[in-house]
Scaffold this motif. Structure first.
Motif, mmCIF file in Angstrom:
data_model
loop_
_atom_site.group_PDB
_atom_site.id
_atom_site.type_symbol
_atom_site.label_atom_id
_atom_site.label_comp_id
_atom_site.label_asym_id
_atom_site.label_seq_id
_atom_site.Cartn_x
_atom_site.Cartn_y
_atom_site.Cartn_z
ATOM 1 N N PRO B 31 -48.666 56.396 -86.379
ATOM 2 C CA PRO B 31 -48.665 55.137 -85.628
ATOM 3 C C PRO B 31 -47.869 55.281 -84.331
ATOM 4 O O PRO B 31 -46.799 55.887 -84.317
ATOM 5 C CB PRO B 31 -47.971 54.154 -86.582
ATOM 6 N N ASN B 32 -48.418 54.739 -83.276
ATOM 7 C CA ASN B 32 -47.810 54.730 -81.937
ATOM 8 C C ASN B 32 -47.847 56.087 -81.230
ATOM 9 O O ASN B 32 -47.317 56.225 -80.131
ATOM 10 C CB ASN B 32 -46.373 54.193 -81.979
ATOM 11 N N ALA B 48 -51.870 54.950 -80.671
ATOM 12 C CA ALA B 48 -52.656 54.935 -81.904
ATOM 13 C C ALA B 48 -52.116 53.883 -82.862
ATOM 14 O O ALA B 48 -50.922 53.849 -83.144
ATOM 15 C CB ALA B 48 -52.606 56.304 -82.563
ATOM 16 N N PHE B 49 -53.012 53.016 -83.321
ATOM 17 C CA PHE B 49 -52.694 52.077 -84.393
ATOM 18 C C PHE B 49 -53.585 52.475 -85.557
ATOM 19 O O PHE B 49 -54.752 52.814 -85.360
ATOM 20 C CB PHE B 49 -52.998 50.636 -83.980
#
Lengths: 503, 503
Positions: B31-32, B48-49
């Motif tokens: 994530p991130n 990015a999630f």
């Protein structure tokens, strides 16, 4: 507004709070605005995301939010826009090069933990510290604030010993051996470690091959009070949570200002209640600390900070110019450490370092007379008492104490790099070794890594194996081979370093 | 990985790229993490999630992404994790206090526009500039890089005039009058303005009451080549897009380092092709620039920067110690400006400033002899030629040229604050007036704002009206009244400033 919680199956790495476009318009909330949700005594700040994946009147939260507070689906909470946090003023004060007061540092840290300061603001704080520094009084205030805004451990055994190795040297599984030696001598050592961030294996990654490392603070307390030691992953605990948030930002900027490094390490120790702390500073080319001068200056800072925190700190500057032992990567290192504990013998660089550090801890904790620590530590290791303690640690943490080195699965896709010339090994490049091991899949692929066949000073003949790359998949192996050929991490005297073609 | 685009109805304020947990695991994306999506020549970076709102093999994009590139549902793109951007090195160089090379600044700006540098990194850059500054060579390189990484306008009329007022003074609708005067004199002035960020009304918010301000660059070119002027919202255009991203961060930190302020203003002018630029620096208490010394130093920097950019810059330091004219808030200001244009008469602070600035522009552009600009500007205003030009602007931009001041709806929930004592008005607090107008709903509620009944120097009797708050809703009005009572933004000589009770 008031709304109904809807837990969304999304991880953003930050706290995301989703609201419907109609609510956003009514409450004048724009994308990425800072908003606060609260219910009773629980509150948290996050970034507003706006979209139709929640209905009007619903407040969606990303899964990240649940790691802070347990909200449940359908629960009614209030949501409000938040202005600029007060602590931004103090960050700007540090930008102007002024000294921060204790209460100002506490406010910044509290706001980081509450997520009121997001990465943008944390980045400004980290940058200001990188440029303008922190003095020892500020560092001490920061350390205590970071510890006290998280969970704290209170173990009913004294004294509490601890050890921390500064990173950068591949293969440093030393503390997997130090901790059981120290505990076998009757001292208490609740060791928390990190996972690899930029390395090929953190101590937590290595121990996880042997046993579970994700424990709660209550479990740690029970185990340490029973057997005197643990070897757990600190990241599973809520110790100095502000530190993790700052480290995320530091990593993205590849910054590591000294004041934050000191506070980061010592806050975790403070939170766990450590009283006697040994700091290991591996020093040498390719380690985090490259010169003796820098190591000594850092050592003085650790000791001074310890004094301000009421901790007794000693520092060992160790040789960090090449990997420790012969293995790099979680499973390979776990195997080497377990073999060393079981047989009481192992690579000189590993055994001598482990008993040296353990000996210092025994002396600091009163379990050995001054000057005798290393001898006693060696005896504990060689007589199998450290292995016995390690079995207890493995068992209490939920692993199988009968685990054997040969049970540990190692990546079976292998490739060996050979010497292209006769000569002596003059250097092994830490950064190169780490990069190749990571390319092979470490630390995520536990079985991936590197086994060295030589160390600095060894004599080799053309065709002798230098190191073997282990991977769990052919594709990772191929990538690691390409990198290994490019980096040539093991240098041999007389080797042609580069050929300039006559094009 | 390759995947199918799925456009999600979510706005995050940044670029969010959603992937399924299975894909995330396979491609080792956390994530991130920074990831890149590309298809042909189009590429963009984002955070990015990870979640189940997209299926395996789907790549979800937030609506924000579409403002950069037009991706369509179902389109196949490739996604890859991105490492630390090279430009982070240059940000760190600025942290060390070193001077950046042109190519280094260009790389940073390019990476900001590509979203390869996110808020965390931009914040470090802004902080480093706040602390270590930029020299004029760096500022010029930054200005050009910011302009050239966005759209540029090429108007086939010369010379191109422009005006920019530094912010901070409420009620500053001056340029709504300056622009039609200058164009009525035959000069070309493609004026882009911002919306309010921290003020109660930006010029774009004011003009939007009279006509459409959201135009494309092609429409602007057509209009300006036809009638010599426009009054549009710069934010709708892709002019110096890096600037908007930096300003977002500066605003969150309430920072405004001079180097970035200069580059920000001049990059937009450079992109629009302006050759003769008048910078208006309102100076006085509560304005952005408070002292004459600071104003003069800033003026020298603008002139110097202009030289390096091939632009001729003049600077007018104007009085900014109280609001301009009698109105604050989009509709109230639009009404006052329109009345002034239609009648050729208006509040002295507004008319004198407008014709003064317009006169300077006429002289700079050769439409008036040196020293005669103001006289000619006054004539253009009083004879209705400026109003005629304003009608053309309104019409070409899509509004109704016959709009009358009385057609403009003003918030009908009102409350008037009265003098509590006899005396002279000694001060009107700019920041207080802005805060109250915003609390009343400006700039989102166009009809909200403040009408002043007095200006500094006016004599008042107890009970005389000082100012009236206008709002579109009772709840906003109530909040504004509370704030007005607390701030007391209009000071009267002899007034009791504070009462200390004998408790």
């Amino acid at each position: 507004m008031r709304g109904k919680i809807k837990i969304l199956d999304i991880e953003t790495g930050n706290l995301a709070i989703f609201i419907n476009p109609e609510d956003a318009e009514q409450w004048r909330i724009h994308p990425n605005d800072l908003v606060k949700i609260e219910s009773g005594k629980r509150y948290i700040y996050g970034s507003a995301f706006i979209g139709n994946i929640v209905e009007k009147g619903e407040i969606g939260i990303s899964k990240d939010v649940l790691s802070i507070h347990q909200f449940s689906n359908g629960e009614i909470v209030s949501l409000s826009p938040a202005g600029t946090p007060e602590s931004v003023k103090y960050i700007k004060k540090k930008m102007r090069g002024e000294k921060l007061k204790k209460v100002e540092i506490e406010t910044i840290v509290r706001d980081i933990v509450d997520r009121k300061l997001r990465n943008t603001e944390i980045s400004a704080f980290v940058s200001a510290i990188e440029i303008n520094g922190l003095d020892m009084e500020e560092i001490a205030a920061l350390t205590i604030a970071m510890a006290e805004t998280g969970d704290m451990l209170d173990i009913e055994r004294k004294p509490i010993m601890d050890i921390h190795s500064i990173g950068g040297v591949p293969g440093n599984k030393t503390n997997v051996i130090v901790v059981p030696i120290v505990a076998a001598a009757g001292l208490t050592i609740p060791k928390t470690s990190s996972r690899a961030i930029t390395s090929a294996a953190g101590t937590a990654d290595v121990v996880e091959v042997l046993t579970n490392v994700t424990l709660t603070l209550e479990e740690i307390k029970r185990i340490v009070e029973k057997i005197g030691a643990c070897l757990v992953w600190g990241g599973a605990l809520n110790l100095a949570p502000a530190d993790d948030l700052m480290i995320h930002v530091e990593r993205r900027l590849s910054l590591d200002p000294r004041g934050l490094m000191l506070a980061s390490i010592m806050a975790k120790k403070y939170a766990i209640g450590s009283q006697y702390i040994l700091i290991d500073i591996p020093t040498g080319k390719g380690a985090k600390v490259e010169s003796m001068e820098e190591a000594r200056s850092l050592a003085r800072d650790f000791i001074e900070l310890g004094k301000r925190l009421g901790q007794y700190v000693e520092v060992a500057i160790t040789y960090g110019g090449q990997p420790i032992g012969y293995t790099v990567g979680p499973a390979l290192e776990a195997k080497e450490a377990l073999e060393t504990l079981m047989t009481g013998r192992g690579p000189g660089s590993l055994v001598e370092k482990a008993i040296g550090l353990a000996g210092l801890l025994l002396e600091m904790g009163g379990a050995a007379p001054k000057g005798k620590g290393k001898i006693i530590a060696r005896e504990i290791l060689e007589k199998g008492k450290a292995y016995q303690k390690m079995r207890e640690i493995i068992e209490e943490q939920g692993g199988d104490p009968d685990i054997k080195p040969e049970d540990i699965p190692i990546g079976d896709k292998t490739y060996t790099i050979h010497a292209q010339t006769n000569g002596y090994v003059t250097a092994i490049d830490n950064r190169g070794i780490t990069a190749i091991a990571r390319e092979a899949g470490a630390p995520e692929d536990k079985g991936a890594g590197i086994r060295l066949h030589v160390k600095v000073g060894d004599k080799v003949k053309e065709g002798d194996p230098l190191f073997t790359i282990h991977a769990e998949s052919e594709s990772r192996l191929d990538k690691a081979i390409v990198l290994a050929r490019r980096l040539e991490p093991i240098k041999i005297e007389g080797m042609v370093l580069q050929v300039i073609e006559n094009l």
